[in-house]
Design a protein around this motif. Structure first.
Motif, PDB file in Angstrom:
ATOM      1  N   ILE A 106      -2.636  78.356  46.347  1.00 20.27           N
ATOM      2  CA  ILE A 106      -3.583  77.356  45.823  1.00 20.27           C
ATOM      3  C   ILE A 106      -4.608  76.915  46.870  1.00 20.27           C
ATOM      4  CG2 ILE A 106      -1.982  75.419  46.202  1.00 20.27           C
ATOM      5  CD1 ILE A 106      -4.306  75.678  43.200  1.00 20.27           C
ATOM      6  N   PHE A 107      -4.208  76.819  48.136  1.00 20.98           N
ATOM      7  CA  PHE A 107      -5.177  76.371  49.145  1.00 20.98           C
ATOM      8  C   PHE A 107      -6.183  77.476  49.470  1.00 20.98           C
ATOM      9  CE2 PHE A 107      -2.096  72.972  51.040  1.00 20.98           C
ATOM     10  CZ  PHE A 107      -2.173  72.266  49.844  1.00 20.98           C
ATOM     11  N   PHE A 141      -9.222  67.662  52.183  1.00 17.69           N
ATOM     12  CA  PHE A 141      -9.356  67.136  50.818  1.00 17.69           C
ATOM     13  C   PHE A 141      -8.174  66.220  50.518  1.00 17.69           C
ATOM     14  CE2 PHE A 141      -7.612  71.421  51.003  1.00 17.69           C
ATOM     15  CZ  PHE A 141      -6.425  71.334  50.309  1.00 17.69           C
ATOM     16  N   HIS A 142      -8.335  65.405  49.483  1.00 16.15           N
ATOM     17  CA  HIS A 142      -7.262  64.478  49.092  1.00 16.15           C
ATOM     18  C   HIS A 142      -6.076  65.249  48.517  1.00 16.15           C
ATOM     19  CE1 HIS A 142      -9.236  60.555  49.611  1.00 16.15           C
ATOM     20  NE2 HIS A 142     -10.350  61.184  49.309  1.00 16.15           N
ATOM     21  N   ASP A 143      -4.866  64.848  48.908  1.00 14.54           N
ATOM     22  CA  ASP A 143      -3.662  65.409  48.296  1.00 14.54           C
ATOM     23  C   ASP A 143      -3.635  64.986  46.823  1.00 14.54           C
ATOM     24  OD1 ASP A 143      -0.634  66.400  49.537  1.00 14.54           O
ATOM     25  OD2 ASP A 143      -0.734  65.626  47.476  1.00 14.54           O
ATOM     26  N   ILE A 144      -3.261  65.911  45.953  1.00 13.93           N
ATOM     27  CA  ILE A 144      -3.263  65.654  44.514  1.00 13.93           C
ATOM     28  C   ILE A 144      -2.158  64.663  44.116  1.00 13.93           C
ATOM     29  CG2 ILE A 144      -1.682  67.478  43.719  1.00 13.93           C
ATOM     30  CD1 ILE A 144      -3.906  68.307  41.738  1.00 13.93           C
ATOM     31  N   ASN A 145      -1.149  64.532  44.964  1.00 16.69           N
ATOM     32  CA  ASN A 145      -0.009  63.642  44.678  1.00 16.69           C
ATOM     33  C   ASN A 145       0.233  62.761  45.902  1.00 16.69           C
ATOM     34  OD1 ASN A 145       2.311  62.519  43.627  1.00 16.69           O
ATOM     35  ND2 ASN A 145       3.593  64.293  44.118  1.00 16.69           N
ATOM     36  N   LEU A 203      -5.146  66.316  53.164  1.00 20.76           N
ATOM     37  CA  LEU A 203      -4.669  67.615  53.652  1.00 20.76           C
ATOM     38  C   LEU A 203      -5.821  68.293  54.355  1.00 20.76           C
ATOM     39  CD1 LEU A 203      -2.877  68.786  50.398  1.00 20.76           C
ATOM     40  CD2 LEU A 203      -1.777  67.942  52.475  1.00 20.76           C
ATOM     41  N   ASN A 206       4.689  70.637  57.361  1.00 15.85           N
ATOM     42  CA  ASN A 206       5.976  71.169  56.918  1.00 15.85           C
ATOM     43  C   ASN A 206       5.977  72.681  57.097  1.00 15.85           C
ATOM     44  OD1 ASN A 206       6.964  68.628  55.981  1.00 15.85           O
ATOM     45  ND2 ASN A 206       5.630  68.828  54.187  1.00 15.85           N
ATOM     46  N   GLY A 246      10.528  72.115  54.069  1.00 18.78           N
ATOM     47  CA  GLY A 246      10.083  71.691  52.744  1.00 18.78           C
ATOM     48  C   GLY A 246       8.665  72.109  52.411  1.00 18.78           C
ATOM     49  N   GLN A 247       8.208  73.205  53.010  1.00 22.85           N
ATOM     50  CA  GLN A 247       6.827  73.659  52.753  1.00 22.85           C
ATOM     51  C   GLN A 247       6.711  74.221  51.338  1.00 22.85           C
ATOM     52  OE1 GLN A 247       5.465  76.666  55.509  1.00 22.85           O
ATOM     53  NE2 GLN A 247       3.355  76.615  54.724  1.00 22.85           N
ATOM     54  N   GLU A 248       5.696  73.728  50.610  1.00 21.41           N
ATOM     55  CA  GLU A 248       5.471  74.199  49.237  1.00 21.41           C
ATOM     56  C   GLU A 248       4.329  75.194  49.166  1.00 21.41           C
ATOM     57  OE1 GLU A 248       4.731  70.692  46.935  1.00 21.41           O
ATOM     58  OE2 GLU A 248       6.759  69.926  47.238  1.00 21.41           O
ATOM     59  N   VAL A 249       3.287  74.950  49.927  1.00 16.38           N
ATOM     60  CA  VAL A 249       2.089  75.802  49.838  1.00 16.38           C
ATOM     61  C   VAL A 249       1.990  76.644  51.117  1.00 16.38           C
ATOM     62  CG1 VAL A 249      -0.419  75.850  49.568  1.00 16.38           C
ATOM     63  CG2 VAL A 249       0.921  74.081  48.399  1.00 16.38           C
ATOM     64  N   HIS A 270      -1.262  73.838  56.705  1.00 18.69           N
ATOM     65  CA  HIS A 270      -1.979  72.585  56.453  1.00 18.69           C
ATOM     66  C   HIS A 270      -1.320  71.462  57.218  1.00 18.69           C
ATOM     67  CE1 HIS A 270       1.084  73.112  53.302  1.00 18.69           C
ATOM     68  NE2 HIS A 270       1.237  71.799  53.302  1.00 18.69           N
ATOM     69  N   HIS A 295      -0.841  67.341  57.013  1.00 20.52           N
ATOM     70  CA  HIS A 295      -1.002  66.124  56.215  1.00 20.52           C
ATOM     71  C   HIS A 295      -1.487  65.017  57.156  1.00 20.52           C
ATOM     72  CE1 HIS A 295       1.611  67.359  52.671  1.00 20.52           C
ATOM     73  NE2 HIS A 295       2.015  68.227  53.579  1.00 20.52           N
TER      74      HIS A 295
HETATM   75  P1  AMP Z   1       3.859  70.939  51.658  1.00 18.28           P
HETATM   76  O1  AMP Z   1       3.575  72.418  51.471  1.00 18.28           O
HETATM   77  O2  AMP Z   1       5.268  70.583  51.344  1.00 18.28           O
HETATM   78  O3  AMP Z   1       3.478  70.448  53.022  1.00 18.28           O
HETATM   79  O4  AMP Z   1       3.006  70.120  50.632  1.00 18.28           O
HETATM   80  C1  AMP Z   1       1.947  70.635  49.859  1.00 18.28           C
HETATM   81  C2  AMP Z   1       1.116  69.488  49.372  1.00 18.28           C
HETATM   82  O5  AMP Z   1       0.031  70.023  48.640  1.00 18.28           O
HETATM   83  C3  AMP Z   1       1.823  68.480  48.467  1.00 18.28           C
HETATM   84  O6  AMP Z   1       1.725  67.183  49.040  1.00 18.28           O
HETATM   85  C4  AMP Z   1       1.051  68.592  47.133  1.00 18.28           C
HETATM   86  O7  AMP Z   1       0.915  67.341  46.489  1.00 18.28           O
HETATM   87  C5  AMP Z   1      -0.284  69.132  47.602  1.00 18.28           C
HETATM   88  N1  AMP Z   1      -1.035  69.902  46.594  1.00 18.28           N
HETATM   89  C6  AMP Z   1      -0.570  70.918  45.818  1.00 18.28           C
HETATM   90  N2  AMP Z   1      -1.557  71.410  45.052  1.00 18.28           N
HETATM   91  C7  AMP Z   1      -2.675  70.694  45.357  1.00 18.28           C
HETATM   92  C8  AMP Z   1      -4.019  70.736  44.899  1.00 18.28           C
HETATM   93  N3  AMP Z   1      -4.438  71.593  43.961  1.00 18.28           N
HETATM   94  N4  AMP Z   1      -4.912  69.843  45.431  1.00 18.28           N
HETATM   95  C9  AMP Z   1      -4.503  68.951  46.355  1.00 18.28           C
HETATM   96  N5  AMP Z   1      -3.253  68.882  46.844  1.00 18.28           N
HETATM   97  C10 AMP Z   1      -2.341  69.735  46.337  1.00 18.28           C
END
Ligand code: AMP
Length: 120
Positions: A8-9, A31-35, A43, A91, A97-100, A104, A106
């Motif tokens: 996504i990034f 950019f602003h975190d979506i959550n 981020l 992360n 706990g890395q999701e993306v 990046h 935070h």
């Molecule tokens: P992490 O990989 O755990 O460090 O976190 C990934 C972060 O990306 C989370 O805080 C999500 O809320 C944020 N995120 C995911 N998709 C988007 C998006 N499309 N735009 C902005 N932030 C996002």
């Protein structure tokens, strides 16, 4: 880990997906975190194909490393976070706990942020 060009990034960097951009230069996009987890939750990502901090610190050029750090500074300054304080955090991998899977950082601020790592 191989870099996934469709994360996504990466898509935000290519402007295929919209984001609330707060800063951009040759090295980074912020950019602003979506959550958001704090009143200010930004981020910031480097412009390049790096999965994580480990990958970035191994492969990125010194110019990009400096540029990325300076871009983080610019975002902190633009929100005036140096006065009240802030937290930067990255992360990594499953324990992190890395999701993306695009490196990046935070940037959190706008309220007291509590303990460094929440206790389970
Ligand atoms: P992490 O990989 O755990 O460090 O976190 C990934 C972060 O990306 C989370 O805080 C999500 O809320 C944020 N995120 C995911 N998709 C988007 C998006 N499309 N735009 C902005 N932030 C996002």
């Amino acid at each position: 880990m191989k870099y996934d060009k469709n994360n996504i990034f990466a898509r935000i960097l290519r402007k295929e997906v919209p984001a609330k951009v707060v800063y951009e230069d040759n090295y980074a996009l912020a950019f602003h975190d979506i959550n958001p987890k704090a009143p200010i939750h930004i981020l910031i990502i480097p412009k390049g194909e790096y999965v994580s901090f480990y990958d970035f610190s191994e492969k990125a050029s010194p110019e990009l490393m400096v540029g990325f750090t300076k871009a983080i500074h610019a975002v902190i300054k633009s929100f005036d976070l140096q006065k009240s304080g802030f937290r930067i955090l990255s992360n990594e991998g499953s324990n992190g706990g890395q999701e993306v899977p695009h490196y990046h950082m935070h940037i959190f601020g706008g309220r007291p942020l509590g303990r460094m790592i929440p206790q389970e």
